[in-house]
Structures are given as structure tokens and as C-alpha cells.
Design a protein around this motif. Structure first.
Motif, PDB file in Angstrom:
ATOM      1  N   THR A  15       7.955  -5.098  11.054  1.00 27.73           N
ATOM      2  CA  THR A  15       7.925  -3.664  10.785  1.00 27.73           C
ATOM      3  C   THR A  15       8.055  -3.444   9.285  1.00 27.73           C
ATOM      4  O   THR A  15       8.931  -4.034   8.658  1.00 27.73           O
ATOM      5  CB  THR A  15       9.091  -2.931  11.486  1.00 27.73           C
ATOM      6  N   ALA A  16       7.169  -2.636   8.751  1.00 32.12           N
ATOM      7  CA  ALA A  16       7.268  -2.223   7.347  1.00 32.12           C
ATOM      8  C   ALA A  16       7.686  -0.759   7.335  1.00 32.12           C
ATOM      9  O   ALA A  16       6.920   0.113   7.746  1.00 32.12           O
ATOM     10  CB  ALA A  16       5.942  -2.415   6.631  1.00 32.12           C
ATOM     11  N   ARG A  17       8.902  -0.509   6.905  1.00 29.99           N
ATOM     12  CA  ARG A  17       9.387   0.869   6.803  1.00 29.99           C
ATOM     13  C   ARG A  17       9.261   1.347   5.369  1.00 29.99           C
ATOM     14  O   ARG A  17       9.335   0.548   4.438  1.00 29.99           O
ATOM     15  CB  ARG A  17      10.851   0.952   7.255  1.00 29.99           C
ATOM     16  N   TYR A  18       9.086   2.636   5.200  1.00 30.17           N
ATOM     17  CA  TYR A  18       9.020   3.163   3.844  1.00 30.17           C
ATOM     18  C   TYR A  18       9.589   4.572   3.819  1.00 30.17           C
ATOM     19  O   TYR A  18       9.478   5.340   4.766  1.00 30.17           O
ATOM     20  CB  TYR A  18       7.584   3.161   3.314  1.00 30.17           C
ATOM     21  N   THR A  19      10.257   4.861   2.716  1.00 26.61           N
ATOM     22  CA  THR A  19      10.880   6.168   2.532  1.00 26.61           C
ATOM     23  C   THR A  19      10.452   6.736   1.184  1.00 26.61           C
ATOM     24  O   THR A  19      10.012   6.009   0.297  1.00 26.61           O
ATOM     25  CB  THR A  19      12.418   6.064   2.561  1.00 26.61           C
ATOM     26  N   GLY A  20      10.596   8.033   1.044  1.00 22.71           N
ATOM     27  CA  GLY A  20      10.240   8.678  -0.209  1.00 22.71           C
ATOM     28  C   GLY A  20      10.367  10.181  -0.094  1.00 22.71           C
ATOM     29  O   GLY A  20      10.543  10.721   1.001  1.00 22.71           O
ATOM     30  N   THR A  21      10.270  10.850  -1.214  1.00 19.27           N
ATOM     31  CA  THR A  21      10.427  12.304  -1.229  1.00 19.27           C
ATOM     32  C   THR A  21       9.111  13.023  -0.960  1.00 19.27           C
ATOM     33  O   THR A  21       9.111  14.189  -0.566  1.00 19.27           O
ATOM     34  CB  THR A  21      10.967  12.760  -2.597  1.00 19.27           C
ATOM     35  N   LYS A  22       7.979  12.343  -1.140  1.00 18.49           N
ATOM     36  CA  LYS A  22       6.688  13.001  -0.954  1.00 18.49           C
ATOM     37  C   LYS A  22       6.224  12.896   0.496  1.00 18.49           C
ATOM     38  O   LYS A  22       6.629  11.988   1.228  1.00 18.49           O
ATOM     39  CB  LYS A  22       5.634  12.393  -1.886  1.00 18.49           C
ATOM     40  N   TRP A  67       0.839  -1.201   0.000  1.00 13.87           N
ATOM     41  CA  TRP A  67       0.000   0.000   0.000  1.00 13.87           C
ATOM     42  C   TRP A  67       0.875   1.253   0.000  1.00 13.87           C
ATOM     43  O   TRP A  67       0.560   2.239  -0.671  1.00 13.87           O
ATOM     44  CB  TRP A  67      -0.935  -0.006   1.205  1.00 13.87           C
ATOM     45  N   ALA A  68       1.994   1.202   0.759  1.00 16.04           N
ATOM     46  CA  ALA A  68       2.922   2.337   0.772  1.00 16.04           C
ATOM     47  C   ALA A  68       3.530   2.543  -0.617  1.00 16.04           C
ATOM     48  O   ALA A  68       3.691   3.678  -1.074  1.00 16.04           O
ATOM     49  CB  ALA A  68       4.018   2.108   1.815  1.00 16.04           C
ATOM     50  N   ARG A  69       3.869   1.439  -1.282  1.00 14.93           N
ATOM     51  CA  ARG A  69       4.421   1.552  -2.631  1.00 14.93           C
ATOM     52  C   ARG A  69       3.395   2.133  -3.601  1.00 14.93           C
ATOM     53  O   ARG A  69       3.759   2.866  -4.529  1.00 14.93           O
ATOM     54  CB  ARG A  69       4.928   0.195  -3.112  1.00 14.93           C
ATOM     55  N   TRP A  70       2.135   1.808  -3.399  1.00 14.62           N
ATOM     56  CA  TRP A  70       1.067   2.363  -4.234  1.00 14.62           C
ATOM     57  C   TRP A  70       1.052   3.894  -4.143  1.00 14.62           C
ATOM     58  O   TRP A  70       0.739   4.577  -5.120  1.00 14.62           O
ATOM     59  CB  TRP A  70      -0.272   1.788  -3.782  1.00 14.62           C
TER      60      TRP A  70
END
Length: 221
Positions: free
Chosen positions: A79-86, A61-64
């Protein structure tokens, strides 16, 4: 242990296997009167896959939403971590938070329907294995919806209250989390579940720390 699934990096810590074996041994004794190896192995395997599916719910869902996710399975589950510029909106964070528990609840529901379907066809199956799939996923789904940080319910509460009350909503969510964690830790200790009591006690400590810095960025589930 490291691998990729759907091109998402997954790391499995040794602490997960130790705790899952302890919990599985206790489950096997309660089920069979002794630590039966097939039951223990089935429990650990189903727990691992169920946690992986849970974290994949968050990660996909984070990738979506354009983020780059990774998964770690450890002592307290995963744990599901997520990074991004937005910068994700509170609504998007809420959807990511709920994706994990919903994945488990859906899997439990589908497994239960499958059991009923096989029973209707009068097909002999291993009821213990299928029942474990239903029980473990139903527990993971419902337990993670408790409004306790850093579980999914805590993140969902944080995102919801931030959207409703602004910056003060974050502190309020951690105050609720602290009270709930203490209450469930006390209940677990009273019922003799020392492992759950210790984990929830630690979550209460984390919630107390977050009360002091309620505007910390939430970036994992």
C-alpha cells in the motif's frame, strides 16, 4: 522492518513474509517437483523487490503532485499512502493509480528484452531467475489493473467514472468491483487456488462496504 528509499518511509509487515513463503513454496514445488531452497529464496526476493517497485511507482508519482507518501508491504502485497494539503484531481488520482502496474509491466518488458539480448550474444544465464522476474512483474502489473477495489484498477475505474459521471460514478465503480471480485473469486476457487479465492472474496466484501459509502476519500493504492 523499516527503512527509507528515495526518502520515502517503508514498513514491511511480518504477514508479507509468511504469505510469500507459502506462495513461493508452492511455486518451487511446481517448478522443481520439491521445495528447492534456491528457487524459494529467489521467488521471495524477486516478489519483494517487484512489490516495492510497484509501490514506488505510486509514491513517486504522488510526490510529484506535492503529496507526502509512505509505503507499507503486507499480507495483500503493498500500500502506498499519501497525505497533503491539496485536493488531487480525478485525473491525478488516475495517474497515481496506473503508475504502479505500469512500473511492473515496464520492468517485465525490459527483463524480457534483456533475456533476448543475452540469448543473441549466446551468453549463459540463469533462465529461471530472469523468467521469474518477467512472470512476477507481468502478473503484478496485469492483475492489479483488474477493476476491483482496492487494487489499482479499482481506483483507476473510480477516478475515471467520477470524472465522467460525477458522484454517481463512485457507486457504479464499486458495484462493478463487487461483481468482478465475486466472479474472479469463484473462478479461483473452481481452479483450486484457495489463497486467491480468499483474497478476492475479501475484496468483494470491501467493495460491498464501499457501495454503502461511495464518497469515501481515496488516499492509498
Amino acid at each position: 522492518m523499516n527503512f527509507k528509499i528515495f526518502n520515502i518511509p517503508v514498513t514491511v509487515k511480518w504477514s508479507f513474509w509468511i504469505l510469500s513463503l507459502l506462495i513461493g513454496s508452492n511455486f518451487a514445488r511446481q517448478t522443481n517437483g520439491r521445495t528447492a531452497l534456491p528457487i524459494l529464496a529467489s521467488f521471495v526476493g524477486i516478489l519483494f523487490v517487484s512489490i516495492l517497485i510497484h509501490e514506488l511507482g505510486h509514491a513517486l508519482w504522488a510526490r510529484w503532485y506535492g503529496m507526502t507518501p509512505s509505503i507499507e508491504i503486507h499480507l495483500f502485497g503493498g500500500t502506498a499512502r499519501y497525505t497533503g494539503t491539496k485536493q488531487l484531481t480525478h485525473g491525478q488520482n488516475l495517474m497515481i493509480s496506473l503508475a504502479g502496474p505500469v512500473s511492473n509491466i515496464l520492468l517485465a518488458g525490459l527483463s524480457f528484452i534483456f533475456i533476448l539480448f543475452l540469448a543473441y550474444l549466446n551468453v549463459g544465464v540463469n533462465d529461471k531467475i530472469l523468467s521469474m522476474i518477467v512472470f512476477i512483474n507481468l502478473f503484478l502489473g496485469i492483475f492489479n489493473l483488474l477493476p476491483i477495489y482496492p487494487m489499482d484498477g479499482g481506483y483507476a475505474l473510480n477516478a475515471g467514472l467520477k470524472k465522467w459521471k460525477g458522484p454517481t460514478g463512485a457507486k457504479l465503480s464499486y458495484q462493478i468491483s463487487f461483481i468482478m471480485a465475486l466472479a474472479f473469486a469463484s473462478l479461483s476457487f473452481y481452479t483450486g487456488n484457495s489463497i486467491m479465492a480468499l483474497m478476492l472474496g475479501y475484496f468483494a466484501f470491501l467493495s460491498y462496504k464501499m457501495i454503502k459509502s461511495p464518497e469515501s476519500t481515496l488516499h492509498f493504492h
